[in-house]
Design a protein around this motif. Structure first.
Motif, PDB file in Angstrom:
ATOM      1  N   GLU A  95       0.810  -1.218   0.000  1.00 37.97           N
ATOM      2  CA  GLU A  95       0.000   0.000   0.000  1.00 37.97           C
ATOM      3  C   GLU A  95       0.849   1.277   0.000  1.00 37.97           C
ATOM      4  N   SER A  96       2.173   1.150   0.211  1.00 39.42           N
ATOM      5  CA  SER A  96       3.071   2.297   0.054  1.00 39.42           C
ATOM      6  C   SER A  96       4.497   1.781  -0.132  1.00 39.42           C
ATOM      7  N   GLY A  97       5.362   2.664  -0.621  1.00 44.82           N
ATOM      8  CA  GLY A  97       6.772   2.310  -0.723  1.00 44.82           C
ATOM      9  C   GLY A  97       7.343   2.028   0.657  1.00 44.82           C
ATOM     10  N   MET A  98       6.977   2.832   1.640  1.00 45.18           N
ATOM     11  CA  MET A  98       7.483   2.631   3.005  1.00 45.18           C
ATOM     12  C   MET A  98       7.041   1.290   3.573  1.00 45.18           C
ATOM     13  N   SER A  99       5.829   0.834   3.255  1.00 45.22           N
ATOM     14  CA  SER A  99       5.421  -0.470   3.795  1.00 45.22           C
ATOM     15  C   SER A  99       6.209  -1.593   3.122  1.00 45.22           C
ATOM     16  N   ALA A 100       6.570  -1.438   1.856  1.00 52.19           N
ATOM     17  CA  ALA A 100       7.430  -2.431   1.186  1.00 52.19           C
ATOM     18  C   ALA A 100       8.797  -2.464   1.868  1.00 52.19           C
ATOM     19  N   ILE A 101       9.354  -1.270   2.110  1.00 51.67           N
ATOM     20  CA  ILE A 101      10.693  -1.172   2.701  1.00 51.67           C
ATOM     21  C   ILE A 101      10.691  -1.691   4.140  1.00 51.67           C
ATOM     22  N   SER A 102       9.721  -1.257   4.955  1.00 53.83           N
ATOM     23  CA  SER A 102       9.733  -1.672   6.364  1.00 53.83           C
ATOM     24  C   SER A 102       9.450  -3.164   6.489  1.00 53.83           C
ATOM     25  N   THR A 121      19.872   7.744   2.288  1.00 49.08           N
ATOM     26  CA  THR A 121      18.685   7.036   1.819  1.00 49.08           C
ATOM     27  C   THR A 121      17.490   7.984   1.890  1.00 49.08           C
ATOM     28  N   TYR A 122      16.403   7.558   1.294  1.00 49.87           N
ATOM     29  CA  TYR A 122      15.133   8.291   1.360  1.00 49.87           C
ATOM     30  C   TYR A 122      14.821   8.620   2.835  1.00 49.87           C
ATOM     31  N   GLY A 123      14.253   9.798   3.099  1.00 52.98           N
ATOM     32  CA  GLY A 123      14.004  10.256   4.466  1.00 52.98           C
ATOM     33  C   GLY A 123      13.259   9.259   5.340  1.00 52.98           C
ATOM     34  N   LEU A 170      20.634  -1.044  -0.350  1.00 58.71           N
ATOM     35  CA  LEU A 170      21.197   0.018  -1.193  1.00 58.71           C
ATOM     36  C   LEU A 170      20.106   0.890  -1.764  1.00 58.71           C
ATOM     37  N   GLU A 171      20.420   2.169  -1.905  1.00 57.08           N
ATOM     38  CA  GLU A 171      19.547   3.057  -2.659  1.00 57.08           C
ATOM     39  C   GLU A 171      20.428   3.780  -3.655  1.00 57.08           C
ATOM     40  N   THR A 172      20.177   3.560  -4.924  1.00 61.02           N
ATOM     41  CA  THR A 172      21.037   4.146  -5.948  1.00 61.02           C
ATOM     42  C   THR A 172      20.232   4.437  -7.204  1.00 61.02           C
ATOM     43  N   VAL A 204      17.764  -3.635  -3.086  1.00 65.11           N
ATOM     44  CA  VAL A 204      18.065  -2.349  -3.731  1.00 65.11           C
ATOM     45  C   VAL A 204      16.771  -1.556  -3.917  1.00 65.11           C
ATOM     46  N   ASP A 205      16.735  -0.351  -3.369  1.00 65.73           N
ATOM     47  CA  ASP A 205      15.627   0.568  -3.650  1.00 65.73           C
ATOM     48  C   ASP A 205      15.874   1.123  -5.058  1.00 65.73           C
ATOM     49  N   ASN A 206      15.071   0.664  -6.008  1.00 64.89           N
ATOM     50  CA  ASN A 206      15.267   0.988  -7.431  1.00 64.89           C
ATOM     51  C   ASN A 206      14.240   2.023  -7.915  1.00 64.89           C
ATOM     52  N   THR A 207      13.647   2.770  -6.970  1.00 71.70           N
ATOM     53  CA  THR A 207      12.592   3.734  -7.301  1.00 71.70           C
ATOM     54  C   THR A 207      13.023   4.723  -8.376  1.00 71.70           C
ATOM     55  N   TYR A 208      14.291   5.193  -8.302  1.00 67.59           N
ATOM     56  CA  TYR A 208      14.760   6.228  -9.209  1.00 67.59           C
ATOM     57  C   TYR A 208      14.966   5.731 -10.642  1.00 67.59           C
ATOM     58  N   TYR A 226      10.439  -0.813  -4.577  1.00 62.67           N
ATOM     59  CA  TYR A 226       9.945   0.376  -5.279  1.00 62.67           C
ATOM     60  C   TYR A 226       8.978   1.163  -4.429  1.00 62.67           C
ATOM     61  N   SER A 227       9.084   2.480  -4.513  1.00 59.30           N
ATOM     62  CA  SER A 227       7.932   3.298  -4.237  1.00 59.30           C
ATOM     63  C   SER A 227       7.196   3.365  -5.569  1.00 59.30           C
ATOM     64  N   ALA A 228       6.110   2.603  -5.689  1.00 65.30           N
ATOM     65  CA  ALA A 228       5.342   2.571  -6.937  1.00 65.30           C
ATOM     66  C   ALA A 228       4.494   3.829  -7.083  1.00 65.30           C
ATOM     67  N   THR A 229       4.525   4.671  -6.047  1.00 65.04           N
ATOM     68  CA  THR A 229       3.921   6.000  -6.107  1.00 65.04           C
ATOM     69  C   THR A 229       4.556   6.827  -7.218  1.00 65.04           C
ATOM     70  N   LYS A 230       5.800   6.503  -7.565  1.00 66.81           N
ATOM     71  CA  LYS A 230       6.601   7.337  -8.446  1.00 66.81           C
ATOM     72  C   LYS A 230       6.400   6.891  -9.906  1.00 66.81           C
ATOM     73  N   TYR A 231       7.442   6.389 -10.601  1.00 66.44           N
ATOM     74  CA  TYR A 231       7.298   6.084 -12.027  1.00 66.44           C
ATOM     75  C   TYR A 231       6.212   5.043 -12.310  1.00 66.44           C
ATOM     76  N   ILE A 239      -0.714   6.046  -3.891  1.00 67.50           N
ATOM     77  CA  ILE A 239       0.461   5.691  -3.080  1.00 67.50           C
ATOM     78  C   ILE A 239       0.550   4.167  -3.111  1.00 67.50           C
ATOM     79  N   ALA A 240       1.734   3.629  -3.456  1.00 70.86           N
ATOM     80  CA  ALA A 240       1.908   2.170  -3.481  1.00 70.86           C
ATOM     81  C   ALA A 240       3.388   1.826  -3.458  1.00 70.86           C
ATOM     82  N   GLY A 241       3.669   0.556  -3.160  1.00 64.19           N
ATOM     83  CA  GLY A 241       5.053   0.075  -3.140  1.00 64.19           C
ATOM     84  C   GLY A 241       5.120  -1.321  -3.706  1.00 64.19           C
TER      85      GLY A 241
END
Ligand SMILES: *Cc1c(COP(=O)(O)O)cnc(C)c1O
Length: 414
Positions: A95-102, A121-123, A170-172, A204-208, A226-231, A239-241
């Motif tokens: 349901e969010s990028g943060m929930s995927a990451i956490s 890394t992302y805030g 990693l976040e790159t 790897v956070d590949n959001t970018y 991914y923060s799927a909220t983005k691309y 908002i999604a991940g």
């Protein structure tokens, strides 16, 4: 039809969906249902055993529909399609990028474990690593884009917890500086610390850069986030991940997601299915536009320095890493304006076509001020070290007409 050799963009309109199961509807309907009817009690039992990881799948067996926290047609079709871009065994949408990451951090790190992460890394990720993980006894050690493999191994050894290194995160490219981390080199660090008792996973956070311009699973990562909220969502309306990865890691991620209940809703999944159909043309146009904008900024007298992957100089170590892991320079540009906060704010306030907002990767171009906005929570000393100065502006380039974009930026700079 053999779809094996087809490119993902050809499959985004059809893959994983059988119209005959939905009254012939050409588009996937929204399955607004919380639960699903079993044909027999035996079938129900067999499905629960799979969903809770109590047994492995039989040859050719698929997890059937049970309950929408576990699975749902919108969620499953979306996951099957999204996973194609990274050639992943499986994918989980959140349901969010943060929930995927956490969820990934919580699954792979237990009390006493060590996390190695790239900085910055992302805030939200930074907050989770520095303020939440220590409360459950997980220590983090950070490195940056300039550290060598030997220096990173030394950093880990210095903690005395090298046998508890469970995850390399990693976040790159880094947000907002566009510093790039060598994914392959970091996967070698993970291999170095893996033992017979435990594997050190690489996420790897590949959001970018994903899922189009970089495929970390192909160069040593176990999971891409991914923060799927983005691309992926791409229209600033959801908002999604997501996490894509190898089967064994994904099984763990999906089981924890079931119990944290952080899956995306049928409505959100349906919007993302719509978005995936245009993912490639959107991202292609965005990076094309961004390369023009970067060139314009780079030659402007009011601009001090432009941070953009497309401007890396051939022959530098950064350029070598860029060539190795990216197929395009992306659509995120940061630059410093001559002056300080006052000049940066004046520029942002004068933009007309571009909107002043955080977030990125969407069809509309956005501009923001990292030091006063996305990174205001980072302590000033680290902010300075990361190069997040008061005259730094971050742009996310959209699909608008390039001449209109350049003239908007030009009049705002003037
Ligand atoms: C936005 C973002 C996140 C967080 O995603 P949400 O969808 O806002 O929860 C994580 N990582 C990166 C790189 C991001 O840009």
């Amino acid at each position: 039809m053999n779809t094996k050799n087809m490119q993902p963009e050809s499959l985004m309109m059809s893959y994983g969906y059988k119209p005959e199961l939905s009254e012939g509807a050409v588009k996937v309907p929204i399955f607004n249902t919380s639960t699903f009817v079993f044909k027999t009690a035996e079938e129900g039992k067999a499905q629960f055993e799979l969903a809770y990881g109590l047994r492995n799948k039989n040859e050719g067996e698929e997890l059937g529909l049970i309950y929408s926290r576990i699975n749902n047609p919108n969620l499953e079709i979306l996951e099957n399609r999204l996973g194609l871009w990274d050639k992943a065994d499986d994918c989980a949408v959140f349901e969010s990028g943060m929930s995927a990451i956490s969820t990934v951090l919580l699954e792979f790190l237990k009390p006493g474990d060590l996390l190695l992460y790239s900085s910055p890394t992302y805030g939200g990720t930074d907050h989770f690593i520095h303020h939440f993980l220590p409360t459950i006894g997980v220590e983090g050690v950070g490195f940056d884009a300039h550290d060598s493999k030997e220096a990173i191994i030394e950093l880990v050894n210095k903690t005395g917890k090298q046998d508890r290194l469970k995850l390399v995160y990693l976040e790159t490219p880094a947000n907002p500086t566009n510093d790039i981390i060598d994914i392959k080199m970091c996967s070698e660090v993970a291999t170095h610390f893996s033992t017979d008792e435990h594997k050190t996973y690489v996420a790897v956070d590949n959001t970018y850069m994903g899922p189009l311009w970089s495929h970390p699973l192909q160069i040593g990562a176990d999971m891409v986030l991914y923060s799927a909220t983005k691309y992926i969502g791409g229209h600033s309306d959801l908002i999604a991940g997501a996490v894509s990865g190898h089967a064994e890691a994904m099984q763990r991620v999906k089981i924890l997601r079931t119990f944290l209940g952080t899956m995306a809703s049928p409505n959100t999944c349906w919007l993302m299915l719509r978005s995936l159909e245009t993912l490639k043309i959107r991202m292609d146009q965005q990076t094309k536009n961004a390369q023009e904008v970067a060139k314009f900024l780079d030659s402007h007298p009011h601009v001090e320095k432009v941070f953009y992957l497309g401007l890396l100089k051939e022959g530098t170590p950064e350029y070598a890493v860029y060539k190795k892991q990216y197929t395009a320079p992306g659509a995120m540009i940061s630059f410093t304006i001559k002056g300080g906060e006052h000049e940066a704010f004046a520029f942002l306030n004068k933009l007309e076509l571009m909107k002043l907002a955080v977030s990125l990767g969407s069809t509309e171009s956005l501009a923001q001020h990292p030091a006063a906005m996305t990174h205001i929570d980072v302590d000033p000393e680290s902010r300075k070290k990361m190069g997040i100065t008061d005259n730094l502006v971050r742009l996310s380039i959209g699909v608008e007409n390039i001449d209109d974009l350049v003239s908007d930026i030009s009049q705002a700079l003037d």
